[in-house]
Scaffold this motif. Sequence first.
Motif, PDB file in Angstrom:
ATOM      1  N   THR A  76     -38.433 -45.419 -16.445  1.00 51.83           N
ATOM      2  CA  THR A  76     -38.557 -44.726 -15.180  1.00 51.83           C
ATOM      3  C   THR A  76     -40.003 -44.305 -15.078  1.00 51.83           C
ATOM      4  OG1 THR A  76     -36.351 -43.841 -15.415  1.00 51.83           O
ATOM      5  CG2 THR A  76     -37.776 -42.763 -13.818  1.00 51.83           C
ATOM      6  N   SER A  77     -40.622 -44.608 -13.946  1.00 47.27           N
ATOM      7  CA  SER A  77     -42.011 -44.193 -13.841  1.00 47.27           C
ATOM      8  C   SER A  77     -42.156 -43.148 -12.762  1.00 47.27           C
ATOM      9  CB  SER A  77     -42.900 -45.398 -13.535  1.00 47.27           C
ATOM     10  OG  SER A  77     -42.705 -45.795 -12.197  1.00 47.27           O
ATOM     11  N   THR A  78     -42.933 -42.141 -13.068  1.00 52.35           N
ATOM     12  CA  THR A  78     -43.264 -41.088 -12.122  1.00 52.35           C
ATOM     13  C   THR A  78     -44.774 -41.021 -12.094  1.00 52.35           C
ATOM     14  OG1 THR A  78     -41.341 -39.908 -12.938  1.00 52.35           O
ATOM     15  CG2 THR A  78     -42.855 -38.678 -11.530  1.00 52.35           C
ATOM     16  N   GLY A  79     -45.370 -41.536 -11.025  1.00 44.22           N
ATOM     17  CA  GLY A  79     -46.816 -41.644 -11.022  1.00 44.22           C
ATOM     18  C   GLY A  79     -47.223 -42.577 -12.157  1.00 44.22           C
ATOM     19  N   PHE A 106     -38.927 -42.440 -25.396  1.00 45.97           N
ATOM     20  CA  PHE A 106     -40.378 -42.264 -25.453  1.00 45.97           C
ATOM     21  C   PHE A 106     -40.912 -41.902 -24.085  1.00 45.97           C
ATOM     22  CE2 PHE A 106     -41.593 -45.906 -22.989  1.00 45.97           C
ATOM     23  CZ  PHE A 106     -40.486 -46.725 -23.059  1.00 45.97           C
ATOM     24  N   THR A 107     -42.147 -41.438 -24.125  1.00 45.21           N
ATOM     25  CA  THR A 107     -42.892 -41.250 -22.887  1.00 45.21           C
ATOM     26  C   THR A 107     -44.320 -41.709 -23.148  1.00 45.21           C
ATOM     27  OG1 THR A 107     -43.699 -39.643 -21.276  1.00 45.21           O
ATOM     28  CG2 THR A 107     -43.355 -38.837 -23.514  1.00 45.21           C
ATOM     29  N   THR A 108     -44.952 -42.218 -22.127  1.00 43.00           N
ATOM     30  CA  THR A 108     -46.339 -42.673 -22.315  1.00 43.00           C
ATOM     31  C   THR A 108     -47.064 -42.604 -20.987  1.00 43.00           C
ATOM     32  OG1 THR A 108     -47.706 -44.461 -23.221  1.00 43.00           O
ATOM     33  CG2 THR A 108     -45.838 -45.116 -21.876  1.00 43.00           C
ATOM     34  N   ALA A 128     -34.849 -52.760 -17.010  1.00 46.72           N
ATOM     35  CA  ALA A 128     -34.528 -52.113 -15.739  1.00 46.72           C
ATOM     36  C   ALA A 128     -35.634 -51.136 -15.416  1.00 46.72           C
ATOM     37  CB  ALA A 128     -33.196 -51.374 -15.845  1.00 46.72           C
ATOM     38  N   VAL A 129     -36.177 -51.243 -14.195  1.00 47.13           N
ATOM     39  CA  VAL A 129     -37.295 -50.383 -13.813  1.00 47.13           C
ATOM     40  C   VAL A 129     -36.878 -49.459 -12.676  1.00 47.13           C
ATOM     41  CG1 VAL A 129     -39.637 -50.323 -12.907  1.00 47.13           C
ATOM     42  CG2 VAL A 129     -38.962 -52.121 -14.515  1.00 47.13           C
ATOM     43  N   ASN A 130     -36.998 -48.184 -12.901  1.00 48.76           N
ATOM     44  CA  ASN A 130     -36.744 -47.198 -11.841  1.00 48.76           C
ATOM     45  C   ASN A 130     -38.061 -46.547 -11.509  1.00 48.76           C
ATOM     46  OD1 ASN A 130     -33.855 -47.485 -12.375  1.00 48.76           O
ATOM     47  ND2 ASN A 130     -34.320 -46.289 -14.224  1.00 48.76           N
ATOM     48  N   ALA A 131     -38.154 -46.074 -10.278  1.00 46.13           N
ATOM     49  CA  ALA A 131     -39.354 -45.316  -9.936  1.00 46.13           C
ATOM     50  C   ALA A 131     -38.959 -44.044  -9.216  1.00 46.13           C
ATOM     51  CB  ALA A 131     -40.258 -46.153  -9.046  1.00 46.13           C
ATOM     52  N   LYS A 132     -39.645 -42.953  -9.541  1.00 46.25           N
ATOM     53  CA  LYS A 132     -39.406 -41.681  -8.856  1.00 46.25           C
ATOM     54  C   LYS A 132     -40.704 -41.256  -8.240  1.00 46.25           C
ATOM     55  CE  LYS A 132     -37.353 -39.323 -12.234  1.00 46.25           C
ATOM     56  NZ  LYS A 132     -37.053 -38.087 -12.972  1.00 46.25           N
ATOM     57  N   PRO A 133     -40.686 -40.670  -7.050  1.00 48.93           N
ATOM     58  CA  PRO A 133     -41.940 -40.139  -6.527  1.00 48.93           C
ATOM     59  C   PRO A 133     -42.413 -39.026  -7.449  1.00 48.93           C
ATOM     60  CG  PRO A 133     -40.102 -39.374  -5.209  1.00 48.93           C
ATOM     61  CD  PRO A 133     -39.557 -40.369  -6.186  1.00 48.93           C
ATOM     62  N   PRO A 134     -43.728 -38.902  -7.633  1.00 57.15           N
ATOM     63  CA  PRO A 134     -44.213 -37.821  -8.487  1.00 57.15           C
ATOM     64  C   PRO A 134     -43.791 -36.479  -7.922  1.00 57.15           C
ATOM     65  CG  PRO A 134     -46.020 -38.868  -7.297  1.00 57.15           C
ATOM     66  CD  PRO A 134     -44.794 -39.684  -7.027  1.00 57.15           C
ATOM     67  N   ASP A 135     -43.567 -35.517  -8.819  1.00 59.60           N
ATOM     68  CA  ASP A 135     -43.170 -34.169  -8.439  1.00 59.60           C
ATOM     69  C   ASP A 135     -41.880 -34.136  -7.642  1.00 59.60           C
ATOM     70  OD1 ASP A 135     -45.536 -33.359  -9.586  1.00 59.60           O
ATOM     71  OD2 ASP A 135     -46.617 -33.589  -7.672  1.00 59.60           O
TER      72      ASP A 135
END
Length: 632
Positions: A76-79, A106-108, A128-135
Amino acid sequence: MTAPTSGDEPKPWRVEGGPPKRSRRRPWVQLVVMLLVLLAVNWIVTSVLLRPEPRVAVSYTFFVTQAQKANIEEITSTGDTIEGTFREKAAYTPLGEKKSEQVDRFTTERPTFAADNLFALLQAHGVAVNAKPPDAPAPVWQQLLLGFGPALLIIGLLVWFFRRAAAGAAGGIGGFGRSRAKLFSPDSGPRTTFADVAGIEEVEQEVTEIVDFLRDPERYRKLGARIPHGVLLSGPPGTGKTLLARAVAGEAKVPFFSMSASEFIEMIVGVGASRVRDLFEQAKKVAPAIVFIDELDAIGRARGGAQSLGGNDEREQTLNQILTEMDGFTGSEGVVVLAATNRAEILDQALLRPGRFDRLVTVSPPDVAGREQILAVHTRGVPVDPDVDLKKIAATTPGMVGADLRNLVNEAALLAARRRHETVTTADFGDALEKILLGTVRGIMLTPEEKERTAFHEAGHALLGMLTPGADPVRKISIIPRGQALGVTFQSPDTDRYGYSSAYLRGRITGALGGRAAEEVVFGEVTTGAESDLDQVSNIARQMVGRWGMSEAIGPVTVLPAPGTESPLGLDGVAPATRELVDSEVRAIVDDCYSDALRLLREHRARLDRLAQALLAAETLDERAAYEAAGL
Ligand code: ADP
Ligand code: ZN
């Protein structure tokens, strides 16, 4: 006398061999303990259950290597932050450390300058790729829970706490429905026994069977003997009904639950019934036991009459619940209900049916011998002068009941203490009795005219008391203001009286009118001082006519309800014509007696004057001085 256990707990009873004692912690201690427990729970939930295992920060290169090894499950990516899980744990050695650790979550951070085609790489390895808007804000349910949860918890806790506290304190807001019976349990100090009850032996006899049953219910059960479910003690206030009930429990060494019927009733319908239920439940738990209901008439009045117009639902429900409980006894519970009332005659007949209060015990005021014994009981712990003759005191206190006699002993002891006597003397008893019978001296000064008028007024009462054959002897006359009265004339019989003749009652009326008559004979006018005399006069005369069949026109029938049971709306089934007849007969008796009073006082004017002068001089005359002054 045993003391009730402290009332600040919902169930204040202690019983030997019964249910374990409730903790006696103070309510606020409980609150603090509860708060601590809550905090602990809160900490456990947030730190252990809700918070996921922390992620390990890995370098971006390590992440890319794992991606190339196809060891990434999902991200999951946030920014620029990428969080995810590896398919299998990967050994990662953080920069500058020697030991590697097994990483799963993990986080990176992806450097902004990274020009790799990360997305293509990940897709190629089926991540699997998820994306969240930052904040991105936390989900609504989380916000609500975190925002309001603690507040709600604390409010809930406080409400719970106050309800508990109120339920404990008698009559508190939260205490509805819980019976507030006081319990005297076997281990709470010395119990009342039959040794504390005197002068009512016949009544004691009647209840010994119950003591026997409570001591060994099994013996009765085996033989199939049916013990009364309820015993109704009926008698004037202060005759020792409560004392007797307590003594029964004390003799049998069983718990004693006591509650006044008026305490069952609250403004809220249904509370009384639930209190009854609770009370009986508790009693059954610790059976054999005694349940004592005082002032049963407060809820047990006959239903359907004029009395029950208006909001009496609560009273009826409470009464019905008591009846239901008593009907529900099979006899093996070992709970015996004792109840007390000042007037059995106005009780609902349903209460007196078999299986309910099927035994009626009348407790009468004590006779002379009984009074002596009661005085003996109450002087047990009092240093009484050897000269004091309890028999004589008993003889001068006709009509007094146990509670009065106890009060007399106490007043005498108080006087003795104030006078710094070593023991309580005959004089202390005499003065205490005077204070009780005549009232406490009021420190007001009368003007000479008022004093003279009062002297003649009292002399009038006293002289007629002396002149009327069969009247109670005059024991004391006083023109020292006491209570509401400016003066007092006290008469009492030589022996106990159980019934009154019409002649005696007429004498009483004549005597009571004597004060007013004397004022009229001497001063030609009357004052307001005779008000209570007139109350007494009409009271006696009305009863003679309406209840005791002592007037020819009405005849020997009862047409008036007993005093105190009159209907407030006048719906007692007395015809208006009868009422008028009663009124005119009452008037006839009173007029008759008043002219007697006037005639006698005019005939004996010289005696009246002498008595009044003696009173003015001495202010208080005892029996001998009074008869001497009157020349009788
Ligand atoms: P009741 O319930 O009939 O109104 P109580 O039992 O409350 O009367 O009596 C009040 C007090 O008067 C008792 O606690 C006791 O001290 C005293 N008393 C009443 N009757 C007697 C008696 N027969 N023997 C000894 N004391 C008595
Ligand atoms: Zn008077």
